[in-house]
Structure formats: structure tokens, C-alpha cells
Design an enzyme around this catalytic site. Structure first.
Site, PDB file in Angstrom:
ATOM      1  N   GLU A   1       0.696  -1.458   5.738  1.00  0.00           N
ATOM      2  CA  GLU A   1       1.806  -1.124   6.818  1.00  0.00           C
ATOM      3  C   GLU A   1       1.203   0.833   7.055  1.00  0.00           C
ATOM      4  OE1 GLU A   1       6.083   0.752   7.530  1.00  0.00           O
ATOM      5  OE2 GLU A   1       4.333   1.519   6.510  1.00  0.00           O
TER       6      GLU A   1
ATOM      7  N   ASP B   1       1.131  -1.102   0.423  1.00  0.00           N
ATOM      8  CA  ASP B   1      -0.143   0.156   0.439  1.00  0.00           C
ATOM      9  C   ASP B   1       1.154   1.294  -0.466  1.00  0.00           C
ATOM     10  OD1 ASP B   1       0.992  -0.886   2.349  1.00  0.00           O
ATOM     11  OD2 ASP B   1      -0.957   0.095   3.272  1.00  0.00           O
TER      12      ASP B   1
END
Length: 461
Positions: free
Chosen positions: A175, A99
Site C-alpha cells: 500500500e 507494509d
């Protein structure tokens, strides 16, 4: 500030000049650039990592690494592959996140946070090569470093350098966030729990060491900061607007929204004091926690008529690895009481502590990275700048579980295709030096690191 080693163990395997040359020759700059751009140009915001995960899965499959998908939900899987493990050498895990920070794509939500001009920036989701530099946030954070360790493994395999210890390659969601807060609750809003945390607990890995592959400008740190989010609720009274008698001072208004100004100033006063008192430094890095209000909520705009009885501020507070949430909570609560902001309630709605590796146990890993950095860049390894140890990075997951871990990687901003190659060579040589060859070949001159007294001499990069 360069590293000056003393009393560090030598690398488990003395990498030869021939092996370094072979690995360097196996790294195709054009192919690496193409893959980094392809992977970077897949839209992969938090909660939308599936397509990028599938790309990594298919790439690993094509290259013969037999990857697995392991996830809390099928829409947000971790991709895990293994190379080596043919002997009794130590194991190393590389992790990077799929991400990338960006607007979420929901116009109603994005309009609450960004200007129109900010939303129009290409680099949120688009990557390209221009004037010899790679543009785009996804390559900088974090699919460029991910590309580096994928090609590091490919180079080891292409050279026939099987490893004694296991090398784990992991690409994870979640994350950068989000976090379940208020009505945004449940597994759909889970961040870190379904990413590298999930890999460690449910991914079938048993790493002796770990590296969070992220841009560090070729520096290294084994320190990682945590963070918390405090909800500060201000309470007041609801008064029907036609009956309201407005006071002269905002602090005397029954509607708690009018007290936000005083509360904000008190929070800023505490934040400045907190930041000054919270600085933390050790041999492995420096953590400078910061605090900032992330959001304000109060009342219901479509159900007006009597103000509101409740409003809230959401304060993000960084946490150095030597700090605990209880101490920070008490400090902030006592300060706000003394500030006289009226009736309030304080609650930490997100808590993630920071961590650092054991200085002695992490030394073999630092030694291997130093050797690899010297060979790939011609420069000794440096301690990463404080910004890289003042944020959350996923080496925290391993250090909290007593697995020595660092974060290190190539040039963070505007890396070049040459940086991709250097980053991959660093990761390949690190793996070879730490995990060792399953079957050592003859020839070549052994290259051994020069050791000094201290992993870091002190000072900043």
C-alpha cells in the site's frame, strides 16, 4: 464537526444493548495489546511483507477463520479470511496494509535519503508500550487498525453472532509503495497492483461495502486522493572539462545540471499555484493536493570528465478526486515552457487518480459506522481531518470500482490499549449493523442511530 443525519437508511440490523455489551466483554485488552506489539515488531518494509503476512495467516488459522494466501508472488501474499455469509445480508470488507514506511535496509540506498540520526530512530521498526501509549510506526500505520478488525471478527465469533452477510478480513502488501521507476522496474518493485488491487480482482471477494482500516482519529471520510510522479528531464551538451569555458551565468552553461536552480524555482512557483487551485471539498471529506520534488538525478559520478547531457527532477503531485492527469500535465508543461528553463521533456512516470464514494450509495455504511462510534466512544462520528483524505488510502481501490468505501479508524498518533479496544468495538458493531445476524436472538433493547439531513454538516474536525 459532528455528523447530523437525515434521510439516511436505518442500519440493516438494529444492534441491541445486550449485543454491544457482549462484544465489549469479548475484547481482551491485554491480548489485543500483545498481538499488536508482536505483529508491529515484525520488520515489514515495502517489498518485505512475508513474515508479517505469515503471522496474520497463522493467527487467523488458530482462531478458526480458515484464511487463504492470494498473491502475485509467493513472497508478497495477501491474506484473506471470511466470516459469516449465512444469509442474504450485505457484505463488508476490511482492509489494512502489512507494509510500513521505513528505510529499506540497504545502506547504499538509505544513505541517499536519510541522515544517520534518522536511520537510528527506534520507531521505524520497533513497537513498545510506554506510559500507557503504544509507540512505533508499524502500529500507527497500519498494524494497529489491522489488529482491531481481527479482534472484531474474533469477538463476533466468540459471541456466536454469525452474520447474514459476509465479512472479509484482508491484510495486504504494497500500500505504501514502491513504484516501478527507471531501472527499479518489474514485479519486484510493484506496489499497489499486488496488494488490495489484487484482492479485488483475484481474491475471490464480492464486497458490497469496504473500509480501509487506518488511523483517522475516530473520523471518517469517503474521499481519497491520488498522486502522480512527473519526470522533468533537462537537456544540454557534454563538454570535455579541459575544453570548457565556464560562462558567468548558470543558465548559459552547457551542462543542464547548472539549470536546475532555475527549474526548481519554476517548479515551486507552479506547485504553489497548483495547490491553491486544486483544493476540493464535498460532504465526504476535503482533498488538499500538494506537490514536492522527490528526487534529483544527473550524470554518472564514477564516469566524470565531460559533465552530462541529461539530468532529471522527479516531482510528486497529489491528485484530488475531481482531477485528471491530462489537465495537470498540460498545466505544468505550459508553465515550464513560459518560465524559459531551456530544453526539457516532461513525462508522468506514475499516475494514480483519486476517487470518492457515491454520496447516496455510501450512506448505509456511514450510518453503521456512526452508530458504532457513538456506542464505542460516546461521541458522534466526525468527518476526518483533511490530511486523511489528501493521501492515498486503499478505499480508493473500491470506490474506483463502484463499491462504496470509507476510511476510518482509531487515534493515529500514540494510541493506547484502550484505543485498540474502542477501534475493535467500532469495527465489530459496524459489521453487525451492516451485515446483520444470520439468526436473530431475542432480548435487549434495540439501539438505532439518530438520523439527520446530511452526513456532514460542513466545516472541519
Amino acid at each position: 464537526m459532528s455528523l447530523d443525519f437525515k434521510n439516511l437508511p436505518e442500519a440493516a440490523y438494529a444492534v441491541s444493548e445486550d449485543e454491544v455489551a457482549a462484544l465489549a466483554a469479548a475484547l481482551d485488552k491485554e491480548e489485543m495489546t500483545r498481538v499488536a506489539l508482536e505483529l508491529g515488531n515484525i520488520k515489514s518494509p515495502a517489498r518485505g511483507e512475508a513474515e508479517a503476512a505469515e503471522y496474520v495467516y497463522q493467527w487467523l488459522s488458530k482462531e478458526g477463520f480458515r484464511p487463504r494466501k492470494v498473491g502475485a508472488t509467493p513472497e508478497r501474499p495477501n491474506i484473506i479470511a471470511t466470516y459469516g455469509g449465512k444469509g442474504d445480508g450485505k457484505s463488508l470488507l476490511y482492509t489494512a496494509h502489512l507494509d510500513t514506511e521505513s528505510p529499506v535496509g540497504n545502506p547504499d540506498e538509505d544513505a541517499l535519503k536519510f541522515r544517520d540520526s534518522t536511520l537510528e530512530q527506534r520507531e521505524w521498526t520497533e513497537c513498545w508500550l510506554e506510559n500507557g501509549q503504544l509507540h512505533g510506526f508499524p502500529i500507527a500505520n497500519d498494524r494497529g487498525p489491522m489488529t482491531c478488525f481481527l479482534f472484531a471478527a474474533k469477538a463476533l465469533k466468540a459471541c456466536g453472532f454469525d452474520l447474514s452477510g459476509r465479512l472479509y478480513l484482508t491484510a495486504s502488501p504494497g500500500e505504501i509503495g514502491p513504484e516501478p521507476i527507471e531501472e527499479m522496474r518489474g514485479i519486484d518493485y510493484m506496489g499497489k497492483e499486488i496488494g488490495t488491487h489484487y484482492v479485488f480482482n483475484h481474491g475471490g471477494v464480492s464486497a458490497d461495502y469496504a473500509i480501509a482500516a487506518e488511523g483517522c482519529d475516530y473520523g471518517l471520510t469517503w474521499v481519497g486522493s491520488g498522486y502522480s510522479v512527473f519526470r522533468i528531464k533537462l537537456y544540454g551538451d557534454s563538454v570535455f572539462t579541459p575544453l570548457l569555458e565556464s560562462p558567468e551565468l548558470a543558465s548559459d552553461h552547457p551542462n543542464p545540471i547548472y539549470r536546475m536552480g532555475a527549474a526548481v524555482q519554476s517548479i515551486l512557483d507552479w506547485s504553489r499555484k497548483f495547490e491553491t487551485e486544486s483544493r476540493y471539498e464535498c460532504e465526504g471529506g476535503a482533498s488538499y493536493p500538494k506537490a514536492q520534488i522527490a528526487s534529483v538525478r544527473g550524470g554518472v559520478p564514477h564516469a566524470f570528465g565531460a559533465g552530462t547531457e541529461v539530468c532529471a527532477l522527479y516531482l510528486e503531485v497529489g491528485l484530488a478526486p475531481n482531477q485528471q492527469i491530462g489537465d495537470v500535465h498540460r498545466s505544468l508543461e505550459a508553465f515550464l515552457r513560459e518560465s524559459g528553463i531551456g530544453e526539457f521533456e516532461l513525462e508522468p512516470v506514475v499516475v494514480r487518480h483519486g476517487f470518492e464514494a457515491d454520496e447516496n450509495k455510501v450512506k448505509p455504511l456511514v450510518s453503521a459506522v456512526d452508530l458504532a462510534t457513538r456506542l464505542a466512544t460516546g461521541e458522534p462520528l466526525k468527518r476526518a481531518a483533511p490530511i486523511y483524505s489528501s493521501m492515498w488510502r486503499d478505499h480508493n481501490v473500491f470506490n474506483m470500482n463502484r463499491v462504496p468505501a470509507v476510511t476510518t479508524g482509531f487515534k493515529r498518533w500514540r494510541p493506547t490499549p484502550e484505543d485498540l479496544v474502542k477501534g475493535a468495538l467500532i469495527y465489530a458493531v459496524t459489521a453487525l449493523a451492516l451485515c446483520g445476524r444470520a439468526k436473530q436472538s431475542e432480548g435487549g433493547t434495540a439501539i438505532k442511530p439518530v438520523y439527520g439531513d446530511n452526513p456532514f454538516r460542513g466545516g472541519e474536525t
